[in-house]
Scaffold this motif. Structure first.
Motif, PDB file in Angstrom:
ATOM      1  N   PHE A 111       0.829  -1.206   0.000  1.00 32.13           N
ATOM      2  CA  PHE A 111       0.000   0.000   0.000  1.00 32.13           C
ATOM      3  C   PHE A 111       0.867   1.262   0.000  1.00 32.13           C
ATOM      4  O   PHE A 111       0.427   2.314  -0.454  1.00 32.13           O
ATOM      5  N   TYR A 112       2.081   1.168   0.514  1.00 29.83           N
ATOM      6  CA  TYR A 112       2.963   2.334   0.586  1.00 29.83           C
ATOM      7  C   TYR A 112       3.223   2.967  -0.783  1.00 29.83           C
ATOM      8  O   TYR A 112       2.937   4.156  -0.976  1.00 29.83           O
ATOM      9  N   PRO A 113       3.729   2.228  -1.783  1.00 27.22           N
ATOM     10  CA  PRO A 113       3.937   2.887  -3.081  1.00 27.22           C
ATOM     11  C   PRO A 113       2.629   3.297  -3.757  1.00 27.22           C
ATOM     12  O   PRO A 113       2.581   4.310  -4.462  1.00 27.22           O
ATOM     13  N   PHE A 114       1.555   2.535  -3.509  1.00 24.94           N
ATOM     14  CA  PHE A 114       0.268   2.896  -4.106  1.00 24.94           C
ATOM     15  C   PHE A 114      -0.223   4.229  -3.547  1.00 24.94           C
ATOM     16  O   PHE A 114      -0.632   5.114  -4.300  1.00 24.94           O
ATOM     17  N   PHE A 115      -0.184   4.379  -2.230  1.00 20.37           N
ATOM     18  CA  PHE A 115      -0.602   5.645  -1.617  1.00 20.37           C
ATOM     19  C   PHE A 115       0.296   6.792  -2.051  1.00 20.37           C
ATOM     20  O   PHE A 115      -0.171   7.901  -2.276  1.00 20.37           O
TER      21      PHE A 115
ATOM     22  N   PHE B 258      -1.258   0.003  -9.347  1.00 17.63           N
ATOM     23  CA  PHE B 258      -2.486  -0.693  -8.988  1.00 17.63           C
ATOM     24  C   PHE B 258      -2.330  -2.211  -9.154  1.00 17.63           C
ATOM     25  O   PHE B 258      -2.680  -2.979  -8.251  1.00 17.63           O
ATOM     26  N   VAL B 259      -1.788  -2.616 -10.279  1.00 20.96           N
ATOM     27  CA  VAL B 259      -1.576  -4.054 -10.520  1.00 20.96           C
ATOM     28  C   VAL B 259      -0.559  -4.606  -9.523  1.00 20.96           C
ATOM     29  O   VAL B 259      -0.720  -5.721  -9.016  1.00 20.96           O
ATOM     30  N   SER B 260       0.480  -3.837  -9.221  1.00 20.29           N
ATOM     31  CA  SER B 260       1.474  -4.271  -8.234  1.00 20.29           C
ATOM     32  C   SER B 260       0.842  -4.443  -6.858  1.00 20.29           C
ATOM     33  O   SER B 260       1.155  -5.398  -6.143  1.00 20.29           O
TER      34      SER B 260
END
Length: 180
Positions: A41-45, A150-152
């Motif tokens: 969630f860290y890179p997504f956020f 998102f896919v990651s």
């Protein structure tokens, strides 16, 4: 000198893959799986701003992102939160031998993925068109970055919840080299 099949020796290349294991040879326990899944969630956020075009155009993405908005707001509320999460994950998780290699590898993959966000940020800051083909290129770049994040997130977290090891393109090898 003619070669026969029996005189040729094939040696398989050894890979640095590892099994999903917790401390010792036990399979990754539920705690390791949850910590590993949450790390993505860290890179997504941190990169959610790249989704502004995709989220605006496609309602299914709005439905997926909507429940995450309170957590994203907390993450984005203080300018140094991203850096603080980075330092915390790197020094308290990745470099901490008390965590299993499974957790440390997944945390490092999330960190490397986040570090890669520097590239589109630099491109966007140095090339900021307001219309025309330049704006179309920026929209494409932003959408591609968001979709990759998102896919990651989905792939990485799903694999972790299942106790499998996600190997993300562009980042898995770098994470392997950093996690001893």
């Amino acid at each position: 000198l003619p070669l026969s099949k029996s005189s040729i020796e094939f040696k398989p290349k050894l890979s640095r893959r590892f099994a999903a294991q917790s401390k010792g040879s036990d399979p990754a326990d539920a705690g390791d799986r949850i910590i590993s899944a949450v790390a993505y969630f860290y890179p997504f956020f941190d990169g959610i701003q790249y989704g502004k075009y995709v989220i605006a155009q496609f309602p299914p993405f709005q439905a997926v992102v909507q429940p995450l908005i309170p957590a994203i707001r907390v993450f984005k509320s203080f300018p140094l939160n991203g850096f603080l999460v980075f330092v915390t994950m790197y020094f308290l998780v990745v470099r901490n031998g008390n965590f299993s290699r499974y957790v440390r590898f997944n945390a490092m993959q999330a960190i490397v993925l986040d570090v890669l966000l520097i590239l589109p940020d630099v491109l966007e800051r140095s090339f900021n068109p307001s219309d025309g083909i330049g704006l179309g290129m920026v929209m494409s770049l932003d959408s591609t970055v968001f979709l990759f994040l998102f896919v990651s997130l989905i792939y990485g977290s799903s694999c972790c919840f299942l106790g499998q090891i996600p190997r993300l393109p562009l980042v898995a090898e770098a994470a392997d080299r950093q996690v001893l």
